[in-house]
Write a protein that holds these residues in place. Structure first.
Motif: not given
Length: 147
Positions: A5-12, A14-24
């Protein structure tokens, strides 16, 4: 030993505090997923498939046995495809070189892939050898030939 394994990256995510939409977050185009294999590891897999002539299934099993990494056959095929594309300019130059030579050795041999005839062609001079495969022909009992 090669690095698995050269790199392990995790896409961040986040949940919007106002509309609660999850964005990756998205990975860069040159990084299609969360786990990336180093070039040494990729070369090892290519060697298993091309030089050692292991089947995809056996290559994947061997990689898992020695490293614990479960990689897909599609990942292996992607390595072969990228290698093929990288070598296209060399192959074109090699063919052009061989066509200028006054004497060549040429040979072919038949083999079967998925119960179908194939041909392996070899063209060489004293400085380089070009080997390539070509789908074979089907011969019918009446003498007809189909490519």
């Amino acid at each position: 030993m090669f690095e698995v394994v050269e790199k392990k990256v995790v896409a961040e995510t986040r949940d919007c505090p106002k509309c609660r939409t999850r964005t990756k977050g998205r990975f860069p185009e040159n990084m299609p997923g969360p786990l990336q294999y180093g070039v040494g590891f990729q070369a090892f897999v290519i060697n298993l498939l091309i030089a050692q002539m292991l089947s995809l299934r056996r290559a994947v099993e061997l990689v898992r046995a020695i490293s614990g990494v479960r990689m897909s056959q599609a990942t292996c095929l992607g390595y072969i495809q990228r290698l093929h594309e990288a070598l296209e300019p060399w192959e074109t130059a090699a063919a052009a070189h061989l066509l200028t030579r006054p004497a060549l050795h040429a040979d072919e041999t038949g083999f079967r892939v998925d119960s179908k005839n194939q041909w392996l062609h070899v063209l060489t001079d004293d400085s380089l050898t070009l080997i390539y495969g070509y789908p074979g022909v089907k011969r019918f009992s009446n003498g007809d030939v189909s490519v």
